[in-house]
Write an enzyme that holds these catalytic residues in place. Structure first.
Site, PDB file in Angstrom:
ATOM      1  N   ASP A   1      20.879  18.872 -15.885  1.00 28.19           N
ATOM      2  CA  ASP A   1      21.493  17.600 -16.296  1.00 28.19           C
ATOM      3  C   ASP A   1      22.983  17.859 -16.463  1.00 28.19           C
ATOM      4  OD1 ASP A   1      22.126  15.141 -17.295  1.00 28.19           O
ATOM      5  OD2 ASP A   1      20.817  15.235 -19.042  1.00 28.19           O
TER       6      ASP A   1
ATOM      7  N   HIS B   1      14.846  14.480 -20.936  1.00 31.76           N
ATOM      8  CA  HIS B   1      14.822  14.380 -22.394  1.00 31.76           C
ATOM      9  C   HIS B   1      13.521  15.046 -22.823  1.00 31.76           C
ATOM     10  CE1 HIS B   1      18.300  11.626 -23.050  1.00 31.76           C
ATOM     11  NE2 HIS B   1      18.096  11.418 -21.769  1.00 31.76           N
TER      12      HIS B   1
ATOM     13  N   ASP C   1      26.797  11.755 -13.094  1.00 27.39           N
ATOM     14  CA  ASP C   1      25.811  12.345 -14.009  1.00 27.39           C
ATOM     15  C   ASP C   1      24.549  12.530 -13.181  1.00 27.39           C
ATOM     16  OD1 ASP C   1      23.844  12.894 -15.899  1.00 27.39           O
ATOM     17  OD2 ASP C   1      24.681  11.549 -17.407  1.00 27.39           O
TER      18      ASP C   1
ATOM     19  N   GLU D   1      29.290  17.198 -19.172  1.00 29.61           N
ATOM     20  CA  GLU D   1      27.972  17.640 -19.655  1.00 29.61           C
ATOM     21  C   GLU D   1      27.568  18.939 -18.981  1.00 29.61           C
ATOM     22  OE1 GLU D   1      23.431  15.853 -20.036  1.00 29.61           O
ATOM     23  OE2 GLU D   1      24.859  14.940 -18.632  1.00 29.61           O
TER      24      GLU D   1
ATOM     25  N   ASP E   1       0.818  -1.211   0.000  1.00 28.73           N
ATOM     26  CA  ASP E   1       0.000   0.000   0.000  1.00 28.73           C
ATOM     27  C   ASP E   1       0.854   1.265   0.000  1.00 28.73           C
ATOM     28  OD1 ASP E   1       1.027  -0.287   2.518  1.00 28.73           O
ATOM     29  OD2 ASP E   1      -0.847   0.098   3.586  1.00 28.73           O
TER      30      ASP E   1
ATOM     31  N   TYR F   1      34.807   6.236 -23.455  1.00 29.75           N
ATOM     32  CA  TYR F   1      34.671   5.083 -22.571  1.00 29.75           C
ATOM     33  C   TYR F   1      35.585   3.980 -23.115  1.00 29.75           C
ATOM     34  CZ  TYR F   1      30.601   8.021 -22.105  1.00 29.75           C
ATOM     35  OH  TYR F   1      29.795   9.117 -21.976  1.00 29.75           O
TER      36      TYR F   1
ATOM     37  N   HIS G   1      20.685  16.645 -25.971  1.00 29.43           N
ATOM     38  CA  HIS G   1      19.241  16.477 -26.129  1.00 29.43           C
ATOM     39  C   HIS G   1      18.552  17.706 -25.561  1.00 29.43           C
ATOM     40  CE1 HIS G   1      19.191  15.548 -21.802  1.00 29.43           C
ATOM     41  NE2 HIS G   1      20.205  14.719 -22.037  1.00 29.43           N
TER      42      HIS G   1
ATOM     43  N   GLU H   1      27.197  17.028 -24.189  1.00 24.16           N
ATOM     44  CA  GLU H   1      27.758  15.974 -23.344  1.00 24.16           C
ATOM     45  C   GLU H   1      28.590  14.943 -24.103  1.00 24.16           C
ATOM     46  OE1 GLU H   1      24.755  13.089 -22.000  1.00 24.16           O
ATOM     47  OE2 GLU H   1      23.242  14.437 -22.793  1.00 24.16           O
TER      48      GLU H   1
ATOM     49  N   HIS I   1      27.313   7.506 -28.072  1.00 25.78           N
ATOM     50  CA  HIS I   1      26.035   8.196 -27.862  1.00 25.78           C
ATOM     51  C   HIS I   1      26.071   9.577 -28.512  1.00 25.78           C
ATOM     52  CE1 HIS I   1      27.771  10.765 -24.688  1.00 25.78           C
ATOM     53  NE2 HIS I   1      28.312   9.672 -24.175  1.00 25.78           N
TER      54      HIS I   1
ATOM     55  N   ARG J   1      32.827  11.631 -19.118  1.00 23.38           N
ATOM     56  CA  ARG J   1      31.806  12.423 -19.794  1.00 23.38           C
ATOM     57  C   ARG J   1      31.766  13.797 -19.136  1.00 23.38           C
ATOM     58  NH1 ARG J   1      28.223   8.965 -19.655  1.00 23.38           N
ATOM     59  NH2 ARG J   1      26.847   9.558 -17.952  1.00 23.38           N
TER      60      ARG J   1
ATOM     61  N   HIS K   1      24.561   3.964 -18.314  1.00 25.55           N
ATOM     62  CA  HIS K   1      23.439   4.207 -17.422  1.00 25.55           C
ATOM     63  C   HIS K   1      23.605   3.481 -16.096  1.00 25.55           C
ATOM     64  CE1 HIS K   1      20.679   5.331 -21.061  1.00 25.55           C
ATOM     65  NE2 HIS K   1      21.488   6.310 -20.702  1.00 25.55           N
TER      66      HIS K   1
END
Length: 454
Positions: A267, A361, A256, A424, A38, A405, A354, A401, A350, A422, A239
């Site tokens: 972001d 996004h 990130d 960004e 619940d 890797y 965006h 960004e 990638h 990375r 991710h």
């Protein structure tokens, strides 16, 4: 935000409905979701619904008419439920508080919608993301068709409301920009706090806690998305969710993470040394990614195409990968060859950015749909014939960004293994170029090291 801001947005949608031939637009907010037993997940309203109403309660619907009228259906006042679940605005107070023309209790929805849809040419609603909405609309249309013997006509068209609304959401007004600046400031402060807290022996989740503390302490509602806190080799997982891996001396940590403030997202990504000092291989790759970001920033300006920044970053990264020996000139050729063959995708797989706004996004078309298809790289080493990317205009907000890797492989110098980087930032397109909304956290490697020493 003032109620007139939402009223103006609704008026623009109604005007767009008229230009498209008329009809009724129907938009629900997000439902509450059960977590387990619940217990509910923390509630977050639908972004498009909030954009047009500023209303954050669950169980609400907005109905817009091409004539310019707006109707809100929401939960009624209920003193007993409010003791348990909190205050409800209720339909009686909604017009005065929200500026809608009319408000009714939620249980009137299935009665009112067939009435409003009668003799209208089209019904507009979002085709994706609202589970069961299509079936609900079909039920209302069936009720209208059942009255055909009385001369009532049902809409003959079902059209995607996102086609009208997403384009509006793509361009941020002054109120939105102010909220996004603050989201960027808080997000950057969270990154600074995590960098200062970093030391060998901590766990990823402990740095995540530093981010959460700063986001809430500074007035944000929390993270804008699931934070990525990736230590060492985990940074090569795009991710990766913050786990319990230990931060180790001599390794990098990639964070990130962004803050949500006033329902708008930041972001931000930074990659920093756990113990406060980049090794020579780490710095070489970091400076290459930073150079790629600077090249992309230079192409983030009015009139440039959305993909120009990506290809600027790709060319910079490709040149650096050849210079550093991660790609072999004897087998891969020069920069043009690396880009044409997409050999860079082994290390950079990638896109470079965006749209950003109410959603991380965010809504908005990426292609110039009014232009003819052209030949262009497909990003996989081939050529595709498709619409070019759209041109940037002031008021758009986009992330920038690039990253690298490096996973172990026999033909990759071992000194670069397990390094994931990375960088960004969030960029508001301005009349003269772009404004970076997230530079409250350092990006130059010397500045990052100085911050961590402090």
């Amino acid at each position: 935000m003032p109620t007139h801001v939402y009223a103006e947005r609704r008026a623009r949608v109604c005007a767009a409905l008229r230009e498209a031939g008329g009809g009724i637009a129907v938009l629900p907010t997000a439902p509450e979701r059960t977590r387990n037993a619940d217990s509910e997940h923390p509630y977050r309203h639908d972004s498009a619904f909030y954009y047009l109403t500023g209303f954050s309660e669950p169980g609400a619907w907005l109905v817009l008419d091409a004539t310019g009228r707006s109707l809100l259906l929401c939960r009624p006042k209920d003193e007993e439920r409010e003791i348990w679940d909190g205050y409800r605005l209720g339909p009686e107070a909604a017009p005065g508080e929200l500026g809608v023309d009319e408000a009714l209790p939620l249980d009137a929805l299935d009665t009112v919608l067939p009435q409003r849809l009668a003799d209208r040419p089209a019904v507009w609603f979002p085709f994706g993301g609202c589970e069961g909405l299509g079936s609900r609309v079909e039920g209302w249309l069936a009720a209208v068709r059942a009255r055909s013997h009385a001369g009532v006509e049902a809409p003959t068209q079902q059209r995607d409301l996102a086609l009208l609304l997403d384009e509006q959401r793509l361009f941020k007004d002054a109120h939105e920009i102010a909220l996004m600046r603050r989201a960027g400031e808080i997000g950057a402060a969270g990154h600074v706090r995590a960098m200062r807290a970093s030391r060998p022996g901590l766990r990823e989740y402990q740095l995540e806690a530093e981010l959460l503390h700063e986001f809430r302490r500074s007035g944000g509602s929390g993270p804008a998305y699931n934070s990525i806190v990736a230590a060492g080799r985990n940074a090569c997982i795009l991710h990766y969710a913050a786990g319990n891996a230990e931060l180790k001396a001599g390794e990098l940590c990639l964070i990130d993470a962004g803050c949500e403030y006033g329902s708008y997202a930041s972001d931000i990504t930074r990659s920093f040394p756990v113990d406060g000092r980049y090794t020579a291989p780490q710095r070489a790759l970091y400076e290459l990614v930073l150079a790629a970001q600077e090249a992309a920033i230079a192409h983030t300006r009015p009139g440039a195409r959305k993909m120009d920044s990506h290809w600027a970053a790709v060319r910079t990264l490709s040149a650096g990968l050849l210079d550093l020996g991660l790609l072999d000139r004897n087998t891969q050729g020069g920069v043009d060859d690396v880009v044409a063959s997409a050999a860079y995708r082994r290390f950079y797989m990638h896109g470079t950015g965006h749209w950003l706004g109410l959603d991380v996004h965010d809504a908005g078309e990426y292609l110039a749909l009014d232009e003819a298809p052209v030949e262009q790289p497909d990003g996989l080493g081939g050529i595709a014939i498709k619409k070019p990317s759209r041109r940037l205009q002031p008021g758009m907000v986009v992330t920038i960004e690039p990253g690298l890797y490096v996973r172990p492989a026999p033909d990759v110098p071992e000194r670069y293994w397990h390094i994931g980087i990375r960088i960004e930032d969030d960029a508001l397109v301005t009349p003269d170029g772009c404004e970076l909304l997230s530079r409250g956290v350092p990006v130059q490697p010397d500045e990052i090291e100085a911050l961590m020493r402090g």
